[in-house]
Design an enzyme around this catalytic site. Structure first.
Site, mmCIF file in Angstrom:
data_model
loop_
_atom_site.group_PDB
_atom_site.id
_atom_site.type_symbol
_atom_site.label_atom_id
_atom_site.label_comp_id
_atom_site.label_asym_id
_atom_site.label_seq_id
_atom_site.Cartn_x
_atom_site.Cartn_y
_atom_site.Cartn_z
ATOM 1 C CD GLU A 97 -1.470 4.063 -6.447
ATOM 2 O OE1 GLU A 97 -1.465 3.325 -5.433
ATOM 3 O OE2 GLU A 97 -1.467 5.298 -6.370
ATOM 4 C CB SER A 137 -0.822 0.062 1.282
ATOM 5 O OG SER A 137 -1.723 -0.967 1.349
ATOM 6 C CG ASN A 182 -3.034 3.921 0.672
ATOM 7 O OD1 ASN A 182 -4.211 4.092 1.005
ATOM 8 N ND2 ASN A 182 -2.572 2.759 0.254
ATOM 9 C CG HIS A 220 -1.802 -0.385 -4.304
ATOM 10 N ND1 HIS A 220 -1.966 0.929 -3.960
ATOM 11 C CD2 HIS A 220 -2.340 -1.092 -3.284
ATOM 12 C CE1 HIS A 220 -2.555 1.009 -2.791
ATOM 13 N NE2 HIS A 220 -2.808 -0.201 -2.357
HETATM 14 C C1 LIG Z 1 -5.543 0.621 1.720
HETATM 15 C C2 LIG Z 1 -5.127 0.546 0.312
HETATM 16 O O1 LIG Z 1 -3.938 0.347 0.055
HETATM 17 C C3 LIG Z 1 -6.019 0.775 -0.822
HETATM 18 C C4 LIG Z 1 -7.467 0.430 -0.648
HETATM 19 O O2 LIG Z 1 -7.903 -0.606 -1.028
HETATM 20 S S1 LIG Z 1 -8.365 1.590 0.107
HETATM 21 C C5 LIG Z 1 -9.988 0.933 0.081
HETATM 22 C C6 LIG Z 1 -10.632 1.164 -1.256
HETATM 23 N N1 LIG Z 1 -11.998 0.679 -1.195
HETATM 24 C C7 LIG Z 1 -13.017 1.460 -0.902
HETATM 25 O O3 LIG Z 1 -12.879 2.667 -0.750
HETATM 26 C C8 LIG Z 1 -14.307 0.759 -0.763
HETATM 27 C C9 LIG Z 1 -15.410 1.674 -0.356
HETATM 28 N N2 LIG Z 1 -16.671 0.931 -0.266
HETATM 29 C C10 LIG Z 1 -17.382 0.569 -1.340
HETATM 30 O O4 LIG Z 1 -17.037 0.861 -2.485
HETATM 31 C C11 LIG Z 1 -18.641 -0.196 -1.080
HETATM 32 O O5 LIG Z 1 -19.058 0.051 0.247
HETATM 33 C C12 LIG Z 1 -18.473 -1.744 -1.297
HETATM 34 C C13 LIG Z 1 -18.188 -2.027 -2.789
HETATM 35 C C14 LIG Z 1 -17.378 -2.344 -0.454
HETATM 36 C C15 LIG Z 1 -19.786 -2.420 -0.891
HETATM 37 O O6 LIG Z 1 -20.788 -1.879 -1.631
HETATM 38 P P1 LIG Z 1 -22.289 -1.733 -1.082
HETATM 39 O O7 LIG Z 1 -23.101 -1.225 -2.218
HETATM 40 O O8 LIG Z 1 -22.268 -0.994 0.193
HETATM 41 O O9 LIG Z 1 -22.671 -3.186 -0.649
HETATM 42 P P2 LIG Z 1 -23.209 -4.397 -1.483
HETATM 43 O O10 LIG Z 1 -24.418 -4.043 -2.295
HETATM 44 O O11 LIG Z 1 -23.327 -5.486 -0.485
HETATM 45 O O12 LIG Z 1 -22.016 -4.752 -2.469
HETATM 46 C C16 LIG Z 1 -21.879 -4.250 -3.786
HETATM 47 C C17 LIG Z 1 -21.157 -5.312 -4.598
HETATM 48 O O13 LIG Z 1 -19.859 -5.559 -4.048
HETATM 49 C C18 LIG Z 1 -19.718 -6.952 -3.719
HETATM 50 N N3 LIG Z 1 -18.893 -7.049 -2.511
HETATM 51 C C19 LIG Z 1 -19.022 -6.344 -1.373
HETATM 52 N N4 LIG Z 1 -18.062 -6.672 -0.503
HETATM 53 C C20 LIG Z 1 -17.296 -7.612 -1.097
HETATM 54 C C21 LIG Z 1 -16.154 -8.339 -0.715
HETATM 55 N N5 LIG Z 1 -15.564 -8.140 0.477
HETATM 56 N N6 LIG Z 1 -15.626 -9.225 -1.589
HETATM 57 C C22 LIG Z 1 -16.191 -9.436 -2.793
HETATM 58 N N7 LIG Z 1 -17.278 -8.750 -3.229
HETATM 59 C C23 LIG Z 1 -17.829 -7.861 -2.387
HETATM 60 C C24 LIG Z 1 -21.130 -7.437 -3.484
HETATM 61 O O14 LIG Z 1 -21.219 -8.835 -3.720
HETATM 62 C C25 LIG Z 1 -21.897 -6.655 -4.537
HETATM 63 O O15 LIG Z 1 -21.703 -7.262 -5.787
HETATM 64 P P3 LIG Z 1 -22.769 -7.117 -6.977
HETATM 65 O O16 LIG Z 1 -23.005 -5.638 -7.208
HETATM 66 O O17 LIG Z 1 -22.075 -7.771 -8.100
HETATM 67 O O18 LIG Z 1 -23.993 -7.798 -6.502
HETATM 68 N N1 LIG Z 2 -6.389 -4.098 3.429
HETATM 69 C C1 LIG Z 2 -6.461 -3.320 2.378
HETATM 70 O O1 LIG Z 2 -7.467 -2.622 2.176
HETATM 71 C C2 LIG Z 2 -5.333 -3.267 1.417
HETATM 72 C C3 LIG Z 2 -4.109 -3.834 1.717
HETATM 73 N N2 LIG Z 2 -3.097 -3.763 0.804
HETATM 74 C C4 LIG Z 2 -1.801 -4.367 1.108
HETATM 75 O O2 LIG Z 2 -1.908 -5.770 0.888
HETATM 76 C C5 LIG Z 2 -1.043 -6.456 1.796
HETATM 77 C C6 LIG Z 2 -1.860 -7.477 2.581
HETATM 78 O O3 LIG Z 2 -2.903 -6.816 3.272
HETATM 79 P P1 LIG Z 2 -4.200 -7.600 3.777
HETATM 80 O O4 LIG Z 2 -4.575 -8.656 2.803
HETATM 81 O O5 LIG Z 2 -5.184 -6.572 4.163
HETATM 82 O O6 LIG Z 2 -3.616 -8.295 5.096
HETATM 83 P P2 LIG Z 2 -4.092 -9.611 5.856
HETATM 84 O O7 LIG Z 2 -3.595 -9.490 7.247
HETATM 85 O O8 LIG Z 2 -5.545 -9.869 5.587
HETATM 86 O O9 LIG Z 2 -3.295 -10.799 5.089
HETATM 87 C C7 LIG Z 2 -1.910 -10.966 5.073
HETATM 88 C C8 LIG Z 2 -1.640 -12.462 4.939
HETATM 89 O O10 LIG Z 2 -0.262 -12.690 4.695
HETATM 90 C C9 LIG Z 2 0.179 -13.729 5.554
HETATM 91 N N3 LIG Z 2 1.629 -13.640 5.722
HETATM 92 C C10 LIG Z 2 2.324 -12.847 6.584
HETATM 93 N N4 LIG Z 2 3.652 -13.034 6.387
HETATM 94 C C11 LIG Z 2 3.788 -13.944 5.393
HETATM 95 C C12 LIG Z 2 4.899 -14.539 4.730
HETATM 96 N N5 LIG Z 2 6.151 -14.240 5.042
HETATM 97 N N6 LIG Z 2 4.668 -15.443 3.734
HETATM 98 C C13 LIG Z 2 3.397 -15.767 3.376
HETATM 99 N N7 LIG Z 2 2.309 -15.228 3.967
HETATM 100 C C14 LIG Z 2 2.494 -14.321 4.955
HETATM 101 C C15 LIG Z 2 -0.629 -13.523 6.820
HETATM 102 O O11 LIG Z 2 -0.610 -14.663 7.639
HETATM 103 P P3 LIG Z 2 -0.736 -14.421 9.267
HETATM 104 O O12 LIG Z 2 -2.067 -13.796 9.485
HETATM 105 O O13 LIG Z 2 -0.623 -15.824 9.770
HETATM 106 O O14 LIG Z 2 0.418 -13.533 9.641
HETATM 107 C C16 LIG Z 2 -2.003 -13.225 6.221
HETATM 108 O O15 LIG Z 2 -2.692 -14.413 5.868
HETATM 109 C C17 LIG Z 2 -0.363 -5.372 2.648
HETATM 110 O O16 LIG Z 2 0.868 -5.042 2.070
HETATM 111 C C18 LIG Z 2 -1.342 -4.213 2.564
HETATM 112 O O17 LIG Z 2 -0.736 -2.980 2.761
HETATM 113 C C19 LIG Z 2 -3.255 -3.185 -0.428
HETATM 114 C C20 LIG Z 2 -4.457 -2.656 -0.792
HETATM 115 C C21 LIG Z 2 -5.584 -2.604 0.115
#
Ligand SMILES: CC(=O)CC(=O)SCCNC(=O)CCNC(=O)[C@H](O)C(C)(C)COP(=O)(O)OP(=O)(O)OC[C@H]1O[C@@H](n2cnc3c(N)ncnc32)[C@H](O)[C@@H]1OP(=O)(O)O
Ligand SMILES: NC(=O)C1=CN([C@@H]2O[C@H](COP(=O)(O)OP(=O)(O)OC[C@H]3O[C@@H](n4cnc5c(N)ncnc54)[C@H](OP(=O)(O)O)[C@@H]3O)[C@@H](O)[C@H]2O)C=CC1
Length: 284
Positions: A153, A120, A191, A141
């Site tokens: 990304e 991330s 991010n 990403h």
């Molecule tokens: C941290 C990082 O590095 C980067 C990141 O990822 S930051 C996070 C980026 N993501 C966001 O910002 C997500 C923001 N939230 C959303 O877009 C929406 O709330 C959401 C798509 C998660 C859910 O949408 P919603 O309309 O509230 O709920 P819902 O109607 O149940 O779901 C919409 C669709 O998503 C699917 N869905 C929801 N959660 C899901 C999940 N965890 N896995 C798979 N599919 C999922 C549902 O099945 C549904 O699919 P269909 O339209 O095909 O039927």
């Molecule tokens: N959460 C988010 O919304 C997003 C996350 N990311 C990035 O994706 C990555 C994973 O995040 P996320 O899926 O949320 O995290 P989770 O904690 O859900 O999953 C990470 C997984 O990796 C496993 N793991 C840890 N160390 C090792 C290793 N050395 N070899 C193999 N498996 C390992 C963990 O096992 P255990 O639990 O046993 O340690 C766990 O199952 C991070 O880099 C995060 O920044 C990117 C986009 C969005």
């Protein structure tokens, strides 16, 4: 370079989603984690997601079975990645863990294998530098939830080659995603912009500006965000949010990125959000 075999390392929320969309796109996929239990958990999430698609009439049962037949789980890294054309790493957001893993991958993967990270915020250039193939290391990403979100990304490290970038962008498109290319700066684009907003929402809660529900409601109804920032933080994982803020803070040396003490406290308590059943909110 033709991609046929995709290995995903880390079967957590991101890794299982990436494995799912890769298998849906027709690739042979190996999903690796440290324990059988984690691998099984990741595969079960994929199976559940696909079943929901069948219930909604989007897939036939046969298609679901074909997708699952392209997916294998493994805990042995050599077995998981020894024949991969590309590895997408999605383990915990920690440089030491990722660096150690990329060293091992460099060792067990064939010379042509692309090593991609779903990090991330961590510098791709630094991850690449632990390998002997920095031109084949790249950021890929995905956004959470992976099966739904359109963006990938694509982050070029200092040494990443044009050919590798083009291959990864083509792969993202095959997976039904839209790649957007960015350069290697802390937090990239996504991010750098998203996480300070989430951190500010935590400060608003910490300082008693409003209740958590009110903060989320303001951003949902006022800015048309699909989730409020505190709900989104729980969804991402508070440990991941804190790691990203620390990387922004350290990477830019600017106090505006200091993580909110309340975020630290929750992570210390093990309240990591949805994945542990409690974060800013409590989940069943
Ligand atoms: C941290 C990082 O590095 C980067 C990141 O990822 S930051 C996070 C980026 N993501 C966001 O910002 C997500 C923001 N939230 C959303 O877009 C929406 O709330 C959401 C798509 C998660 C859910 O949408 P919603 O309309 O509230 O709920 P819902 O109607 O149940 O779901 C919409 C669709 O998503 C699917 N869905 C929801 N959660 C899901 C999940 N965890 N896995 C798979 N599919 C999922 C549902 O099945 C549904 O699919 P269909 O339209 O095909 O039927
Ligand atoms: N959460 C988010 O919304 C997003 C996350 N990311 C990035 O994706 C990555 C994973 O995040 P996320 O899926 O949320 O995290 P989770 O904690 O859900 O999953 C990470 C997984 O990796 C496993 N793991 C840890 N160390 C090792 C290793 N050395 N070899 C193999 N498996 C390992 C963990 O096992 P255990 O639990 O046993 O340690 C766990 O199952 C991070 O880099 C995060 O920044 C990117 C986009 C969005």
């Amino acid at each position: 370079m033709g991609i046929q075999r995709v290995t995903v390392i880390g079967a957590g929320q991101m890794g299982s989603g990436i494995a799912q969309v890769a298998a849906q796109a027709g690739y042979r996929v190996q999903l690796h984690d440290l324990t059988e239990e984690q691998v099984e958990k990741g595969l079960a999430v994929i199976s559940r997601n696909l079943s929901r698609q069948v219930e909604k009439g989007r897939f036939q049962q046969l298609e679901k079975e074909a997708i699952l037949s392209r997916l294998d789980g493994a805990t042995d890294l050599r077995k998981a990645a020894g024949e991969a054309d590309i590895v997408v790493e999605a383990v915990v957001e920690n440089m030491a863990v990722k660096a150690d893993l990329f060293r091992q991958l460099d060792d067990v993967c064939p010379a042509h294998t692309i090593l991609a990270s779903n990090t991330s915020s961590l510098p791709i250039t630094e991850i690449a530098a632990v390998t002997k193939r920095p031109e084949q290391v790249i950021g890929m990403h995905f956004m959470n939830p992976v099966p739904v979100m359109k963006l990938v990304e694509v982050i070029r490290g200092l040494a990443t080659s044009d050919e590798v970038t083009q291959t990864v962008e083509a792969l993202a498109k095959e997976m039904g995603k839209t790649p957007v290319e960015v350069n290697d700066f802390p937090g990239f684009v996504s991010n750098r912009i998203l996480m300070p907003m989430i951190n500010e929402a935590v400060y608003a809660l910490y300082e008693g500006v409003a209740e958590k529900e009110a903060i989320d409601e303001v951003m949902k109804l006022g800015m048309n965000h699909p989730m409020g920032p505190l709900t989104l933080a729980d969804f991402i994982g508070l440990d991941t949010c804190l790691s990203i803020m620390e990387i922004l803070h350290e990477g830019f040396g600017d106090p505006k990125y200091r993580p909110c003490p309340l975020l630290r406290k929750y992570v210390k308590a093990g309240w990591l959000g949805r994945k542990t059943g409690r974060g800013f909110y409590v989940y069943e």
